[in-house]
Design a protein around this motif. Structure first.
Motif, PDB file in Angstrom:
ATOM      1  N   SER A  93       0.803  -1.253   0.131  1.00  0.00           N
ATOM      2  CA  SER A  93      -0.020  -0.027   0.036  1.00  0.00           C
ATOM      3  C   SER A  93       0.531   1.260   0.091  1.00  0.00           C
ATOM      4  O   SER A  93       1.986   1.424   0.863  1.00  0.00           O
ATOM      5  CB  SER A  93      -0.666  -0.035   1.048  1.00  0.00           C
ATOM      6  OG  SER A  93      -1.538   1.297   1.301  1.00  0.00           O
ATOM      7  N   GLU A 126      -0.013   4.196   1.012  1.00  0.00           N
ATOM      8  CA  GLU A 126      -0.378   4.801   2.084  1.00  0.00           C
ATOM      9  C   GLU A 126       0.451   4.732   3.273  1.00  0.00           C
ATOM     10  O   GLU A 126       0.362   5.695   4.149  1.00  0.00           O
ATOM     11  CB  GLU A 126      -1.958   4.580   2.475  1.00  0.00           C
ATOM     12  CG  GLU A 126      -2.731   4.518   1.282  1.00  0.00           C
ATOM     13  CD  GLU A 126      -2.806   5.990   0.799  1.00  0.00           C
ATOM     14  OE1 GLU A 126      -2.664   6.963   1.441  1.00  0.00           O
ATOM     15  OE2 GLU A 126      -3.069   6.199  -0.522  1.00  0.00           O
ATOM     16  N   ASP A 127       0.977   3.594   3.248  1.00  0.00           N
ATOM     17  CA  ASP A 127       2.041   3.276   4.424  1.00  0.00           C
ATOM     18  C   ASP A 127       3.052   4.489   4.503  1.00  0.00           C
ATOM     19  O   ASP A 127       3.761   4.932   3.621  1.00  0.00           O
ATOM     20  CB  ASP A 127       2.689   2.030   4.504  1.00  0.00           C
ATOM     21  CG  ASP A 127       1.854   0.822   4.401  1.00  0.00           C
ATOM     22  OD1 ASP A 127       0.673   0.999   5.174  1.00  0.00           O
ATOM     23  OD2 ASP A 127       1.867  -0.210   3.915  1.00  0.00           O
ATOM     24  N   LYS A 128       3.535   4.829   5.757  1.00  0.00           N
ATOM     25  CA  LYS A 128       4.392   6.094   5.882  1.00  0.00           C
ATOM     26  C   LYS A 128       5.620   5.378   5.666  1.00  0.00           C
ATOM     27  O   LYS A 128       6.115   4.237   6.142  1.00  0.00           O
ATOM     28  CB  LYS A 128       4.310   6.686   7.134  1.00  0.00           C
ATOM     29  CG  LYS A 128       2.986   7.418   7.594  1.00  0.00           C
ATOM     30  CD  LYS A 128       2.987   8.388   8.592  1.00  0.00           C
ATOM     31  CE  LYS A 128       1.560   9.144   8.808  1.00  0.00           C
ATOM     32  NZ  LYS A 128       1.864   9.636   9.979  1.00  0.00           N
ATOM     33  N   ASP A 132       2.540   9.368  -6.642  1.00  0.00           N
ATOM     34  CA  ASP A 132       2.995   8.850  -5.379  1.00  0.00           C
ATOM     35  C   ASP A 132       4.595   9.561  -5.245  1.00  0.00           C
ATOM     36  O   ASP A 132       4.981  10.018  -4.018  1.00  0.00           O
ATOM     37  CB  ASP A 132       3.374   7.405  -5.048  1.00  0.00           C
ATOM     38  CG  ASP A 132       3.540   6.956  -3.762  1.00  0.00           C
ATOM     39  OD1 ASP A 132       2.864   7.539  -2.772  1.00  0.00           O
ATOM     40  OD2 ASP A 132       4.765   6.441  -3.528  1.00  0.00           O
ATOM     41  N   GLN A 144       4.384  13.226  -4.321  1.00  0.00           N
ATOM     42  CA  GLN A 144       4.209  13.228  -2.983  1.00  0.00           C
ATOM     43  C   GLN A 144       5.512  13.004  -1.984  1.00  0.00           C
ATOM     44  O   GLN A 144       5.950  13.547  -1.030  1.00  0.00           O
ATOM     45  CB  GLN A 144       3.150  12.518  -2.461  1.00  0.00           C
ATOM     46  CG  GLN A 144       2.677  12.699  -1.054  1.00  0.00           C
ATOM     47  CD  GLN A 144       2.128  13.994  -0.832  1.00  0.00           C
ATOM     48  OE1 GLN A 144       1.522  14.609  -1.582  1.00  0.00           O
ATOM     49  NE2 GLN A 144       2.355  14.454   0.549  1.00  0.00           N
TER      50      GLN A 144
END
Length: 366
Positions: free
Chosen positions: A303, A305-307, A329, A332
């Motif tokens: 994912s 979204e994982d930091k 991504d 970001q």
């Protein structure tokens, strides 16, 4: 046929493979062709194209005839209404071409369209949109003052008219390309994109920057930024000024200063190393042969979204992710400190990336 994608290659076999795989994804629903012109590469670029991309039209030159000549050869074989002049060290998003067809079809008096380019670290490349580099503007640029050189009045994510676009990605009608005589073969490398953009504007067409799609451009893969590069670049600008501007003393001073810089840059740039303390691999498959070669510790994630922590290497597996998602991504994550990116093409056993425009990209086989 709607579109011909023209890719001039020279000794960047692995970047070319990544590029072609992205282009194939982007033309799935388009009546399009891909033409690769190889300028006598000494690696196995041609063998790779023949083996992995049998539907690609491959033109093998027996010498390195330069950027302008190579692209002109490719265009002469093109059947598409639109052309996309594309560097081999690029990665296009899945929707890049469909978006540009829709945008281009809506424009009258269309010249060239360029899009948003980011480098291998996810940073926006300001040369995506430029103004005409008059002698005065160019002198200011050499002195470190870029105001007036880049088209900063058009926002990065927006759309608008600009004069000069970058040769790594140029979209235009074949009729327009032929009407202005294509790339001027007086330029061997560098400056030909500025010249073509300006010829199109002078012919009365409108050039546009389209910031609603983004491609990756790993800068500097075909040549290093050394003294030889500087001499070629300023030599190209000398051709441009003599061709398009009335010669005067001010012009001569600018050209002299530029060429003088070529001799000052007598050493190749040092390698820029970024310290990476860990790796994150976005993949559904934990490949131990890859894991062994990455900075430790290595964490496999499924994912985005994982930091992640700073000073890390991020590996994107295109067997799991699409290019549009990866580019989003990258933008970001590039805001974090010392993040480097590597890319695993579909059905390949290597990762590739570039951390600096001053040095060649890095390929890691596993």
């Amino acid at each position: 046929m709607k579109l011909s994608v023209i890719i001039l290659n020279y000794n960047v076999r692995y970047f070319l493979e990544l590029c072609l795989k992205s282009v194939q994804e982007a033309i799935v629903n388009i009546d399009a062709e891909i033409i690769v012109i190889d300028n006598n590469s000494q690696d196995d670029s041609c063998a790779m194209v023949k083996q992995l991309f049998p539907t690609v039209k491959l033109i093998e030159n027996n010498e390195n005839s330069g950027f302008s000549n190579g692209n002109n050869i490719g265009v002469a074989h093109a059947k598409g209404d639109y052309l996309c002049i594309l560097n081999p060290d690029t990665v296009v998003a899945e929707d890049t071409f469909t978006k540009l067809i829709q945008y281009a079809d809506s424009k009258e008096n269309l010249g060239i369209i360029g899009c948003q380019l980011i480098d291998g670290k996810g940073q926006f490349l300001p040369e995506s949109k430029r103004n005409v580099p008059t002698p005065k503007v160019s002198l200011m640029k050499m002195l470190g003052r870029t105001k007036g050189y880049y088209a900063n009045d058009v926002q990065i994510e927006s759309k608008g008219k600009v004069d000069i676009l970058v040769g790594a990605f140029m979209w235009l009608k074949k009729d327009v390309y032929e009407a202005v005589g294509g790339f001027d073969e007086a330029y061997f490398m560098y400056g030909e994109d500025i010249d073509l953009s300006y010829k199109v504007v002078k012919a009365g067409y409108d050039n546009y920057y389209y910031g609603d799609t983004t491609i990756i451009h790993f800068k500097g893969e075909s040549t290093l930024k050394d003294a030889k590069y500087a001499k070629r670049f300023y030599g190209a600008m000398q051709i441009f000024y003599k061709k398009h501007f009335k010669q005067n003393l001010f012009f001569n001073v600018i050209v002299w200063l530029g060429i003088k810089l070529a001799y000052v840059m007598s050493k190749s740039p040092e390698t820029l190393e970024t310290t990476t303390k860990r790796s994150y691999v976005y993949s559904k498959t934990r490949d131990q042969s890859l894991e062994k070669q990455l900075p430790k510790p290595v964490e496999f994630l499924d994912s985005l979204e994982d930091k992640i922590e700073t000073h890390s290497m991020v590996v994107y597996d295109f067997n799991m992710l699409n290019t549009t998602t990866v580019i989003r991504d990258m933008k970001q994550k590039s805001k974090q400190e010392n993040i480097v990116f590597r890319f695993l093409p579909k059905n390949s056993k290597f990762i590739i990336g570039s951390d600096s425009a001053l040095n060649r990209g890095k390929v890691l086989h596993f």
